[in-house]
Design a protein around this motif. Sequence first.
Motif, PDB file in Angstrom:
ATOM      1  N   GLY A 174       0.912  -1.381   0.014  1.00  0.00           N
ATOM      2  CA  GLY A 174      -0.186   0.052  -0.155  1.00  0.00           C
ATOM      3  C   GLY A 174       0.884   1.320   0.062  1.00  0.00           C
ATOM      4  N   VAL A 175       2.123   1.153  -0.448  1.00  0.00           N
ATOM      5  CA  VAL A 175       2.997   2.410  -0.333  1.00  0.00           C
ATOM      6  C   VAL A 175       3.511   2.274  -1.707  1.00  0.00           C
ATOM      7  CG1 VAL A 175       4.920   3.692   0.402  1.00  0.00           C
ATOM      8  CG2 VAL A 175       3.688   2.280   1.998  1.00  0.00           C
ATOM      9  N   PRO A 176       2.968   3.236  -2.775  1.00  0.00           N
ATOM     10  CA  PRO A 176       3.432   3.160  -4.203  1.00  0.00           C
ATOM     11  C   PRO A 176       4.764   3.753  -4.232  1.00  0.00           C
ATOM     12  CG  PRO A 176       1.654   4.924  -3.913  1.00  0.00           C
ATOM     13  CD  PRO A 176       1.860   4.234  -2.720  1.00  0.00           C
ATOM     14  N   SER A 177       5.394   4.601  -3.567  1.00  0.00           N
ATOM     15  CA  SER A 177       6.504   5.473  -3.737  1.00  0.00           C
ATOM     16  C   SER A 177       7.777   4.339  -3.281  1.00  0.00           C
ATOM     17  CB  SER A 177       6.573   6.553  -3.012  1.00  0.00           C
ATOM     18  OG  SER A 177       6.711   6.430  -1.482  1.00  0.00           O
ATOM     19  N   VAL A 178       9.077   4.928  -3.538  1.00  0.00           N
ATOM     20  CA  VAL A 178      10.140   4.231  -3.021  1.00  0.00           C
ATOM     21  C   VAL A 178      10.258   4.355  -1.813  1.00  0.00           C
ATOM     22  CG1 VAL A 178      11.303   4.168  -5.146  1.00  0.00           C
ATOM     23  CG2 VAL A 178      11.649   6.089  -3.866  1.00  0.00           C
ATOM     24  N   ASP A 280      16.411  12.397 -17.797  1.00  0.00           N
ATOM     25  CA  ASP A 280      15.334  12.460 -17.512  1.00  0.00           C
ATOM     26  C   ASP A 280      14.566  11.198 -17.020  1.00  0.00           C
ATOM     27  OD1 ASP A 280      15.246  11.693 -19.950  1.00  0.00           O
ATOM     28  OD2 ASP A 280      13.752  12.441 -20.709  1.00  0.00           O
ATOM     29  N   SER A 281      15.518  10.321 -16.887  1.00  0.00           N
ATOM     30  CA  SER A 281      14.886   8.930 -16.501  1.00  0.00           C
ATOM     31  C   SER A 281      14.086   8.617 -15.211  1.00  0.00           C
ATOM     32  CB  SER A 281      16.086   7.916 -16.467  1.00  0.00           C
ATOM     33  OG  SER A 281      15.715   6.473 -15.511  1.00  0.00           O
ATOM     34  N   GLN A 282      13.051   8.523 -15.404  1.00  0.00           N
ATOM     35  CA  GLN A 282      12.258   8.335 -13.640  1.00  0.00           C
ATOM     36  C   GLN A 282      12.720   7.294 -12.963  1.00  0.00           C
ATOM     37  OE1 GLN A 282       7.922   7.412 -14.453  1.00  0.00           O
ATOM     38  NE2 GLN A 282       7.923   9.360 -15.759  1.00  0.00           N
ATOM     39  N   ALA A 283      13.560   6.230 -13.428  1.00  0.00           N
ATOM     40  CA  ALA A 283      14.086   5.196 -12.581  1.00  0.00           C
ATOM     41  C   ALA A 283      15.287   5.604 -11.918  1.00  0.00           C
ATOM     42  CB  ALA A 283      14.224   3.968 -13.534  1.00  0.00           C
ATOM     43  N   VAL A 284      16.029   6.455 -12.594  1.00  0.00           N
ATOM     44  CA  VAL A 284      17.274   7.093 -11.972  1.00  0.00           C
ATOM     45  C   VAL A 284      16.619   7.994 -10.812  1.00  0.00           C
ATOM     46  CG1 VAL A 284      19.076   8.682 -12.217  1.00  0.00           C
ATOM     47  CG2 VAL A 284      18.874   6.886 -13.944  1.00  0.00           C
ATOM     48  N   GLY A 285      15.711   8.877 -11.149  1.00  0.00           N
ATOM     49  CA  GLY A 285      15.234   9.626 -10.306  1.00  0.00           C
ATOM     50  C   GLY A 285      14.856   9.070  -8.978  1.00  0.00           C
ATOM     51  N   GLU A 286      14.005   7.883  -9.225  1.00  0.00           N
ATOM     52  CA  GLU A 286      13.505   7.355  -7.979  1.00  0.00           C
ATOM     53  C   GLU A 286      14.846   6.772  -6.997  1.00  0.00           C
ATOM     54  OE1 GLU A 286      10.965   4.171  -9.071  1.00  0.00           O
ATOM     55  OE2 GLU A 286       9.141   5.532  -8.921  1.00  0.00           O
ATOM     56  N   LEU A 287      15.694   6.020  -7.817  1.00  0.00           N
ATOM     57  CA  LEU A 287      16.951   5.510  -6.924  1.00  0.00           C
ATOM     58  C   LEU A 287      17.841   6.561  -6.364  1.00  0.00           C
ATOM     59  CD1 LEU A 287      18.129   3.099  -9.719  1.00  0.00           C
ATOM     60  CD2 LEU A 287      17.045   2.522  -7.624  1.00  0.00           C
ATOM     61  N   ARG A 288      17.546   7.821  -6.872  1.00  0.00           N
ATOM     62  CA  ARG A 288      18.397   8.871  -6.130  1.00  0.00           C
ATOM     63  C   ARG A 288      17.950   9.045  -4.985  1.00  0.00           C
ATOM     64  NH1 ARG A 288      22.474  11.181  -8.952  1.00  0.00           N
ATOM     65  NH2 ARG A 288      22.381  11.346 -11.307  1.00  0.00           N
TER      66      ARG A 288
END
Length: 288
Positions: A174-178, A280-288
């Motif tokens: 139930g937590v969609p964010s990283v 602009d990669s969303q994946a890289v942004g989330e990993l940061r």
Amino acid sequence: VSHGQSARRGVRMAASGVPSSGRGSAAVVQDDAKRSADAPVSDQVLDLQPPRGTRDFYPAEMRTRNWLFDHWRAMSMLHGFEEYDAPVMESEALYIRKAGEEVTQQLYNFADKQDRRMALRPEMTPSLARMVLAQRGSLPLPLKWFSIPQCWRYERTTRGRRREHYQWNMDIWGVPSVDAEAELLAAATGFCARVGLGPQDVGIRLSSRKALSELMAAMGVPDDLFTRACVIVDKLDKIGKDAVRDQLVEIGVDAPVCEKLFSVLGTDSLEGLEAILGEDSQAVGELR
């Protein structure tokens, strides 16, 4: 720690290396020459070893196991996780839905006395999903649950890898964010520090399905192959590049794409990944 596309996040830590007395990769049979396939069970010489791939826990070894499990429980509760459990035996259908995955071929499965197909659990996630879905209307989200299940897989036994093992599972639903991954990592690293393990002893690898999706899309891998390709890539450390390449080619991924994929998977920094996927990669942004 796996970062999937669903709202469930999980971390697994296996305890297969806990010292114990048991049968390893070589079967030990006492007075094997006296055995006969036709002899009644009562006439056979009793084998005093546990079944192959399993182990006994004598008191000294049980103290070590309890010490480890107590630390797992303490760290889970420190981060607000609640303990749960499920039957070690489940309906076989709970696992064969994942057809094509390695676990399907490694089930301890059988028919019970009423001819129902059953299996010893090879992993905890299907049982967890069944439990959550059974009470989906009454369970408040987010869920933070942990377990220390005994799991079974019928596979070749090797040093440190048996047919049964315990593992520490922590899951967040139930937590969609990283944010969920960050908390799971904090708990895992907190446990390591608690028992005296540092960076020189333990490494942490992050897996991002979103990064892999962006990468495969950029390489022209069709969307309908993504899920199967991910299952195969996850085996890289276990079966090696050659076997992974063969399996990817078998499902339709071109060999040159496989080589480029291996090269990218060897990237060990966010900067290197950003250079491949773009700023602009969303994946890289989330990993940061």
